[in-house]
Design an enzyme around this catalytic site. Structure first.
Site, short mmCIF file in Angstrom:
data_model
loop_
_atom_site.label_atom_id
_atom_site.label_comp_id
_atom_site.label_asym_id
_atom_site.label_seq_id
_atom_site.Cartn_x
_atom_site.Cartn_y
_atom_site.Cartn_z
N SER A 169 -6.79 22.51 8.53
CA SER A 169 -5.94 22.27 7.38
C SER A 169 -4.75 23.22 7.35
O SER A 169 -4.84 24.35 7.85
CB SER A 169 -6.76 22.44 6.10
OG SER A 169 -6.13 21.88 4.99
N PRO A 170 -3.62 22.79 6.79
CA PRO A 170 -2.48 23.71 6.65
C PRO A 170 -2.87 24.95 5.84
O PRO A 170 -3.49 24.84 4.79
CB PRO A 170 -1.44 22.87 5.90
CG PRO A 170 -1.80 21.45 6.19
CD PRO A 170 -3.30 21.44 6.29
N GLN A 182 3.67 20.25 8.77
CA GLN A 182 3.74 19.84 7.36
C GLN A 182 5.07 20.33 6.80
O GLN A 182 5.33 21.53 6.75
CB GLN A 182 2.59 20.45 6.56
CG GLN A 182 2.53 19.95 5.12
CD GLN A 182 1.51 20.69 4.28
OE1 GLN A 182 1.72 21.86 3.95
NE2 GLN A 182 0.41 20.03 3.93
N TYR A 191 4.62 21.57 -5.62
CA TYR A 191 5.89 21.86 -4.96
C TYR A 191 6.89 20.74 -5.28
O TYR A 191 6.60 19.85 -6.08
CB TYR A 191 5.67 22.07 -3.46
CG TYR A 191 4.76 23.25 -3.18
CD1 TYR A 191 5.07 24.52 -3.65
CD2 TYR A 191 3.56 23.09 -2.49
CE1 TYR A 191 4.24 25.61 -3.43
CE2 TYR A 191 2.71 24.17 -2.26
CZ TYR A 191 3.06 25.42 -2.74
OH TYR A 191 2.23 26.49 -2.53
N ARG A 229 0.45 14.39 2.05
CA ARG A 229 -0.54 15.09 1.22
C ARG A 229 -0.16 14.91 -0.24
O ARG A 229 0.99 15.12 -0.63
CB ARG A 229 -0.61 16.57 1.57
CG ARG A 229 -1.52 17.35 0.63
CD ARG A 229 -1.88 18.74 1.11
NE ARG A 229 -2.99 18.69 2.06
CZ ARG A 229 -3.71 19.76 2.42
NH1 ARG A 229 -3.43 20.94 1.92
NH2 ARG A 229 -4.70 19.64 3.29
N ARG A 283 -10.72 27.40 5.29
CA ARG A 283 -11.42 28.69 5.35
C ARG A 283 -12.46 28.78 6.45
O ARG A 283 -12.61 29.85 7.06
CB ARG A 283 -12.01 29.01 3.97
CG ARG A 283 -10.92 29.31 2.95
CD ARG A 283 -11.45 29.55 1.56
NE ARG A 283 -10.34 29.73 0.63
CZ ARG A 283 -10.48 29.89 -0.68
NH1 ARG A 283 -11.70 29.89 -1.20
NH2 ARG A 283 -9.44 30.04 -1.45
#
Length: 754
Positions: free
Chosen positions: A408-409, A487, A569, A617, A711
């Site tokens: 994942s980013p 991304q 964002y 996303r 993580r």
């Protein structure tokens, strides 16, 4: 000097209250224990209750006499039958036990009488406050149920949150014993109805009928009485019931209420069972939780001579267990609320999805319980022999991923002037060598003013593009078969802040840059700066920044491009009604809020190579009142899919600071599941997915096509290769780099020889 024996008042003579009374009296026969129950001894609602092996073990340890009496009446079974569109699937190895509620109460009445507990039937208990203040009682146990008067009288202390849900249900019974726990789905002209049924004695079964409120009304259940409801339910589920009748017992249609309390005790008054917490019946019995509360409370009182210490210890022990149960119950409850969206799945996938809905049953433990059923599900999914689901390939547009794992980013915040450096090379390169099918960059900013922090990477200069080319070249050369994606995003109103470890979302101490957003709303008033609302010229400029960055990304050699429209964002800020207050064509209803993100997507898609996929996303919920709804999320996903998105990367939240996420294992995956079921588009699930068992379970259940983990890959860059080794997989979807092959087996943890 020994403390005087406790004098205990118990409000409510259900199983939890009775068992707490019995255990406290057994722990010290000198204690004076009184139970108030407003009903007669043989009055009860409901029929059978389910008890787990864990609960039965706790009962046996706490009071072998109750366990021995209970064992004689328990009904055991292993199978679950799932009836769906003419298919009956059976999964075995589940190990259930149940007993009639009335019989359970009789056993507990007898045990209390043997021990000398005073049982006051047909007697309303005095208010808890009166009992607690009385010199006659040292401890007051409120076991007065989901409608607890004690809880409501002291709401300012217990601080309850009570949520009423969208389905109606009714408890009924059949006068024959089913041979398994049975789930039946009825697709009627009014909507979807479901039956949850199980045996509880040699000649009786519980039958719970559940449906959405609007279906309940459309079917006319709101206009008929108890007996008529039982008759109509028996007719609807005649096949499952073998044409037998259903009977009621003070049965009423109701909506499930989830009860959560901030505190469980107040002075010398303590809540147990449904008064303290509830969990949806689809994962087990409220009686189970109440009995476990009783065991824990009695043990805490026995261990701690100071009552306040005992009550604190009881809550400290039980709360984590209850909260975990409530999370699982909430997932199960929502699954049944959204059942209509699940019905078009392949038959075995539907059954597997149902069995794993709470995330407590997984692929790995179901494979141990019922290898034949699990193997059939794997075959239907398309797993070659010996290949776990996560190691099957997946095609995104013109890109074939060798496995279903995505790194994942993850924002690193260590770039200088937007240029990725050695840290980025090692970070992304290590995870590419670690076996994932797709490795994603952090959010790469399309302009200097579109950064979140001064440490963000970018693609607004040729120097940055050259640095990214160094990284993609390494991945393609040293980890052939691993794809690398970029991304692209713009910080919007969440920009000009410190690095995460310096103070997340805090503005810079100096050197702040101006921000832009959909509307002039600061992320946190009086903390973050107020952004400027983008005008027509500003919208055009931002769109061109995205297209310029996309061209550089293509030249840099990225295999996939993801447009970041999540987490508050810039583009996410247009999508959410909480952050988009515009009155022009770019605000208002969902179509208006989608307009600018779609314009950006279309412009980027036009310059991005046609054979390379684009994903998006999104935040599928804002976790805040008035924010993005479930219907909005599906609408957003549909719009991007229609414009050419190869997949939707479904995240949630981080849009407004007042959000209240429901954290838990794989807590965001139901949103991906809903979008995939509604639209049939590929989805990437993300959010607290931590084990390869989670990944396999999500894929087999059809909740996701790809799983993105962050993580776990920080903890272990070779997470995917280690997952393969732990599952005994050595196929082409997880090749070890030649220099690492000597480490492809787990090292021994210790020596057994002298």
């Amino acid at each position: 000097m020994r403390p005087a024996p406790l004098r205990v008042a118990v409000i409510g003579g259900g199983p939890g209250g009775l068992y707490a009374a019995a255990l406290l009296k057994r722990g010290d026969p000198a204690r004076e224990v009184t139970v108030w129950e407003r009903n007669a001894p043989d009055d009860t609602f409901g029929f059978g209750v389910v008890l787990s092996d864990e609960t039965l073990g706790g009962i046996e340890h706490a009071d072998p006499a109750v366990h021995a009496a209970l064992r004689r009446d328990l009904v055991h079974w292993d199978d679950v039958h799932i009836a769906h569109r003419g298919h009956l699937h059976t999964s075995t190895g589940h190990g259930f036990a149940a007993v009639g509620r009335r019989r359970l109460l009789e056993l507990l009445h007898t045990r209390c009488a043997e021990l000398g507990v005073r049982l006051r039937f047909r007697t309303e208990a005095p208010p808890a406050a009166e009992l607690a203040a009385s010199a006659a009682y040292d401890l007051v146990i409120a076991a007065d149920g989901v409608h607890s008067r004690t809880r409501e009288a002291h709401a300012e202390v217990f601080r309850p949150t009570i949520t009423t849900h969208r389905c109606r249900y009714i408890w009924l019974a059949a006068d024959f014993a089913l041979d398994a726990f049975r789930f039946d789905i009825a697709e009627t002209e009014h909507g979807v109805m479901q039956l949850h049924a199980y045996p509880y004695s040699a000649d009786s079964s519980t039958a719970i009928v559940e449906m959405r409120e609007e279906v309940w009304r459309a079917a006319g259940f709101d206009a008929i009485d108890e007996a008529e409801s039982a008759a109509l339910c028996a007719k609807i589920f005649a096949e499952a019931l073998h044409g037998r009748a259903l009977r009621s017992n003070k049965s009423a249609w109701t909506a499930f209420r989830t009860v959560v309390n901030a505190r469980w005790s107040h002075g010398n008054t303590v809540l147990i069972g449904d008064a303290a917490h509830t969990a949806h019946f689809s994962i087990g019995s409220g009686t189970k939780l109440a009995v476990e509360d009783a065991v824990a409370l009695a043990a805490a009182v026995d261990r701690h001579p100071v009552l306040t210490d005992a009550l604190e210890a009881y809550e400290a022990e039980r709360r984590p267990v209850v909260e975990s149960t409530q999370r699982a119950a909430a997932a199960s409850l929502r699954w049944f609320e959204e059942l209509a969206g699940q019905l078009d799945r392949p038959p075995r996938q539907f059954a597997f999805n149902l069995l794993t809905r709470s995330r407590r049953v997984t692929h790995d433990n179901l494979r141990l319980r019922d290898p034949a059923f699990t193997a059939a599900v794997e075959t239907e999914f398309g797993c070659p022999p010996g290949t776990p689901p996560m190691f099957t390939p997946f095609r995104l547009g013109g890109l074939t991923l060798r496995n279903r794992v995505v790194v994942s980013p993850m924002d690193l915040y260590v770039a200088k002037d937007g240029v990725p450096g050695d840290f980025h090379l090692v970070h992304l390169g290590a995870r590419a060598l670690g076996g994932a099918g797709l490795v994603m960059t952090e959010m790469v900013c399309v302009s200097e003013r579109g950064r979140i922090t001064p440490g963000c990477t970018g693609l607004w200069t040729g120097e940055q593009a050259e640095a990214w080319t160094r990284i993609t070249s390494f991945v393609h050369a040293q980890a052939p078969g691993t794809a690398i994606g970029v991304q692209l995003g713009h910080s919007g109103r969440k920009g000009s802040t410190r690095r995460m470890w310096e103070g997340i979302d805090q503005p810079l101490p100096d050197g702040n840059w101006p921000l832009v957003a959909a509307s002039p709303l600061p992320y946190r008033p009086r903390v973050n700066q107020t952004p400027q609302a983008l005008d027509r010229a500003g919208l055009t400029a931002v769109r061109e920044e995205f297209t310029a960055a996309a061209r550089r990304a293509a030249r840099a050699g990225f295999d996939l491009l993801e447009l970041h429209c999540a987490h508050g964002y810039l583009l996410s800020g247009f999508l959410s009604p909480l952050t988009n207050h515009r009155t022009d064509a770019y605000g208002g209803d969902l179509a208006g809020r989608l307009r600018f993100p779609l314009e950006v997507f279309d412009a980027v898609r036009e310059v991005w190579p046609a054979d390379r996929p684009m994903t998006v996303r999104i935040s599928a919920t804002d976790w805040a009142e008035g924010g993005t709804t479930a219907e909005d999320a599906v609408g957003i996903a549909r719009a991007f899919a229609e414009h050419g998105a190869a997949a939707l990367d479904v995240s949630t939240g981080q849009v407004v600071p007042e959000e209240r996420p429901e954290f838990g294992r794989s807590y965001q995956t139901p949103y991906a599941d809903r979008i995939r079921a509604a639209l049939g588009v590929p989805v990437i699930a993300v959010g607290a997915i931590s084990s390869w068992d989670d990944v396999n379970s999500l894929l087999l259940a059809g909740r996701a096509d790809l799983c993105a983990l962050a993580r776990p890959h920080l903890y272990d860059p070779h997470w995917t290769l280690h997952a393969a080794a732990e599952q005994g997989y050595e196929g082409p979807a997880a090749p070890w780099p030649a220099p690492y092959r000597a480490g492809s087996r787990r090292p021994p943890t210790g020596r057994k020889d002298p």
